[in-house]
Design a protein around this motif. Structure first.
Motif, mmCIF file in Angstrom:
data_model
loop_
_atom_site.group_PDB
_atom_site.id
_atom_site.type_symbol
_atom_site.label_atom_id
_atom_site.label_comp_id
_atom_site.label_asym_id
_atom_site.label_seq_id
_atom_site.Cartn_x
_atom_site.Cartn_y
_atom_site.Cartn_z
ATOM 1 N N LYS A 69 -1.012 12.176 28.291
ATOM 2 C CA LYS A 69 -0.076 11.605 29.285
ATOM 3 C C LYS A 69 1.207 12.712 29.657
ATOM 4 O O LYS A 69 2.082 12.278 30.772
ATOM 5 C CB LYS A 69 0.157 10.403 28.831
ATOM 6 N N PHE A 70 1.617 13.130 28.762
ATOM 7 C CA PHE A 70 2.810 14.160 28.902
ATOM 8 C C PHE A 70 2.265 15.024 29.777
ATOM 9 O O PHE A 70 3.051 15.560 30.828
ATOM 10 C CB PHE A 70 3.047 15.074 27.347
ATOM 11 N N ALA A 71 1.090 15.600 29.853
ATOM 12 C CA ALA A 71 0.505 16.647 30.619
ATOM 13 C C ALA A 71 0.455 16.117 32.110
ATOM 14 O O ALA A 71 0.687 16.647 33.169
ATOM 15 C CB ALA A 71 -0.953 17.049 30.380
ATOM 16 N N THR A 72 0.125 14.525 32.224
ATOM 17 C CA THR A 72 0.136 13.979 33.563
ATOM 18 C C THR A 72 1.481 14.134 34.122
ATOM 19 O O THR A 72 1.771 14.296 35.206
ATOM 20 C CB THR A 72 -0.239 12.657 33.223
ATOM 21 N N GLU A 73 2.539 13.731 33.238
ATOM 22 C CA GLU A 73 3.960 13.926 33.925
ATOM 23 C C GLU A 73 4.223 15.151 34.335
ATOM 24 O O GLU A 73 4.750 15.289 35.189
ATOM 25 C CB GLU A 73 4.929 13.385 32.673
ATOM 26 N N GLY A 74 3.833 16.188 33.392
ATOM 27 C CA GLY A 74 4.045 17.758 34.064
ATOM 28 C C GLY A 74 3.564 18.201 35.219
ATOM 29 O O GLY A 74 3.892 18.761 35.809
ATOM 30 N N MET A 75 2.096 17.525 35.211
ATOM 31 C CA MET A 75 1.339 17.780 36.618
ATOM 32 C C MET A 75 2.187 17.254 37.768
ATOM 33 O O MET A 75 2.564 17.686 38.760
ATOM 34 C CB MET A 75 -0.220 17.577 36.610
ATOM 35 N N MET A 76 2.662 16.147 37.605
ATOM 36 C CA MET A 76 3.348 15.407 38.618
ATOM 37 C C MET A 76 4.649 16.105 39.099
ATOM 38 O O MET A 76 4.753 16.166 40.170
ATOM 39 C CB MET A 76 3.653 13.901 38.203
ATOM 40 N N GLN A 77 5.381 16.405 38.252
ATOM 41 C CA GLN A 77 6.566 17.154 38.361
ATOM 42 C C GLN A 77 6.455 18.385 38.909
ATOM 43 O O GLN A 77 7.108 18.826 39.949
ATOM 44 C CB GLN A 77 7.273 17.271 36.943
ATOM 45 N N THR A 78 5.506 19.137 38.597
ATOM 46 C CA THR A 78 5.121 20.355 39.051
ATOM 47 C C THR A 78 4.875 20.484 40.457
ATOM 48 O O THR A 78 5.488 21.149 41.387
ATOM 49 C CB THR A 78 4.297 21.173 38.212
ATOM 50 N N LEU A 79 3.865 19.331 40.726
ATOM 51 C CA LEU A 79 3.310 19.158 42.171
ATOM 52 C C LEU A 79 4.580 18.608 43.125
ATOM 53 O O LEU A 79 4.564 19.035 44.239
ATOM 54 C CB LEU A 79 2.196 18.243 42.256
ATOM 55 N N ALA A 80 5.353 17.785 42.419
ATOM 56 C CA ALA A 80 6.584 17.152 43.385
ATOM 57 C C ALA A 80 7.540 18.136 43.718
ATOM 58 O O ALA A 80 8.002 18.238 44.894
ATOM 59 C CB ALA A 80 7.317 16.124 42.442
ATOM 60 N N ASP A 81 7.780 19.132 42.844
ATOM 61 C CA ASP A 81 8.716 20.243 43.015
ATOM 62 C C ASP A 81 8.232 21.213 44.130
ATOM 63 O O ASP A 81 8.816 21.396 45.078
ATOM 64 C CB ASP A 81 9.008 20.932 41.803
ATOM 65 N N GLU A 82 6.775 21.427 43.933
ATOM 66 C CA GLU A 82 6.135 22.566 45.052
ATOM 67 C C GLU A 82 6.063 21.949 46.366
ATOM 68 O O GLU A 82 6.309 22.575 47.320
ATOM 69 C CB GLU A 82 4.937 22.873 44.411
ATOM 70 N N TYR A 83 5.911 20.653 46.469
ATOM 71 C CA TYR A 83 5.628 20.070 47.692
ATOM 72 C C TYR A 83 6.840 19.045 48.222
ATOM 73 O O TYR A 83 6.659 18.447 48.972
ATOM 74 C CB TYR A 83 4.321 19.300 47.439
ATOM 75 N N LYS A 84 8.156 19.586 47.615
ATOM 76 C CA LYS A 84 9.178 18.547 48.191
ATOM 77 C C LYS A 84 9.695 18.608 49.514
ATOM 78 O O LYS A 84 10.291 17.844 49.898
ATOM 79 C CB LYS A 84 10.298 19.013 47.056
ATOM 80 N N ASN A 85 9.356 19.935 49.923
ATOM 81 C CA ASN A 85 9.738 19.819 51.407
ATOM 82 C C ASN A 85 8.351 19.557 52.517
ATOM 83 O O ASN A 85 8.410 20.257 53.683
ATOM 84 C CB ASN A 85 10.312 21.295 52.000
ATOM 85 N N SER A 86 7.557 18.868 52.176
ATOM 86 C CA SER A 86 6.373 18.526 52.674
ATOM 87 C C SER A 86 6.105 17.025 53.041
ATOM 88 O O SER A 86 6.940 16.220 52.642
ATOM 89 C CB SER A 86 4.916 19.120 52.117
ATOM 90 N N SER A 87 5.067 16.773 53.478
ATOM 91 C CA SER A 87 4.768 15.051 53.782
ATOM 92 C C SER A 87 4.219 14.421 52.621
ATOM 93 O O SER A 87 3.655 13.341 52.727
ATOM 94 C CB SER A 87 3.843 14.983 54.966
ATOM 95 N N ILE A 88 3.700 15.134 51.689
ATOM 96 C CA ILE A 88 3.087 14.645 50.348
ATOM 97 C C ILE A 88 4.303 14.442 49.538
ATOM 98 O O ILE A 88 4.981 15.170 49.086
ATOM 99 C CB ILE A 88 2.039 15.762 49.970
#
Ligand code: NAP
Length: 251
Positions: A174-193
């Protein structure tokens, strides 16, 4: 503290026209989310490993006059990137887009002292709870980009934010899940996702009963009582919410 998601009032059009994939849709919280999303107008894609359970959810949605769902029978223990790419192609051919993904399926593994965690069990927990989400996200990214607003929701737990004795493999996943979410959220922050986590909190399901066998389940919220946050994160009301980890039952 402001928790607008907790008071979100859904209605039969809240998710109208949306195509939403739910993993672990045959039981527990995933089943409830699938039926709730369909009641809000979404066409849901039910992914799970026990076909009979998925068929029962399919029937329940049709019985309540929801949009016809589809079923993806898949055991995430053995699924490869090719399986998920094939699924993505089928979704694209059938629906032309994907507006939401609820990564809900998980396994608890055995709760035991760290030194007693078997390598095979650790690998299974990480395969279902982490690797499959990584592979599925990779396979789905090309099609989620086709929607004008896509919501990807991962499922976390309080032990994914603060480690707890004996919750080894599950807590780590679940720590890894939070980390995956944060990584993707930062990478796609200027997108529609947008990418967020949801923490259901103690909820009356088979997994909770396995983790706390001595607990009286009637003291817990049912899955249907925590759905406000689940619909909020999939609906257009939460556009702009990205990189958050929301509690369905804050203390
Ligand atoms: P659940 O009742 O055990 O349901 C889990 C679902 O995932 C089931 O439909 C199960 O399928 C499916 N699944 C498990 N392994 C799979 C695999 N290898 N391939 C495909 N599907 C698989 O659990 P839940 O309590 O609803 O939990 C849902 C989510 O909330 C999980 O991510 C969990 O970690 C999280 N959570 C739950 C609580 C709680 O108190 N319930 C608290 C915090 C977080 P089968 O039905 O075929 O087994």
């Amino acid at each position: 503290m402001n928790h607008p998601h907790l008071f979100f009032q859904s209605h039969e059009q809240s998710l109208a026209g949306k195509i939403i994939l739910i993993t672990g849709a045959g039981d527990g919280i995933g089943k409830e989310a699938a039926i709730t999303y369909a009641n809000c107008g979404a066409t849901v894609i039910l992914l799970g490993r026990t076909v009979k359970k998925l068929e029962d959810v399919y029937d329940a949605i049709l019985a309540s006059k929801g949009p016809e769902p589809s079923i993806v029978p898949l055991d995430m223990t053995g699924a490869t990137l090719q399986h998920y790419e094939g699924m993505a192609e089928t979704i694209l051919a059938e629906y032309g887009k994907l507006d939401g993904v609820l990564f809900n399926a998980s396994v608890l593994g055995n709760l035991c002292p760290f030194g007693q965690i078997k390598e095979k069990e650790f690998n299974e927990v990480m395969q279902v709870n982490v690797r499959s989400q990584f592979l599925m996200t990779k396979a789905l990214l090309p099609i989620v980009k086709k929607s004008d607003a896509t919501s990807v929701v991962f499922t976390t737990s309080s032990v994914g934010r603060q480690g707890r004795a004996f919750w080894g493999a599950y807590a780590i996943s679940k720590f890894a899940t939070e980390g995956m979410m944060q990584t993707l959220a930062d990478e796609y922050k200027n997108s529609s996702i947008r990418f967020n986590c949801i923490n259901p909190g103690g909820t009356r399901t088979n997994m909770r009963a396995k983790a706390f066998p001595a607990e009286d389940p009637t003291t817990l919220k049912t899955a249907s009582q925590i759905m406000a946050t689940y619909v909020y994160l999939m609906s257009d009301v939460s556009r702009g919410v990205n990189g958050e980890s929301l509690d369905c039952q804050p203390k």
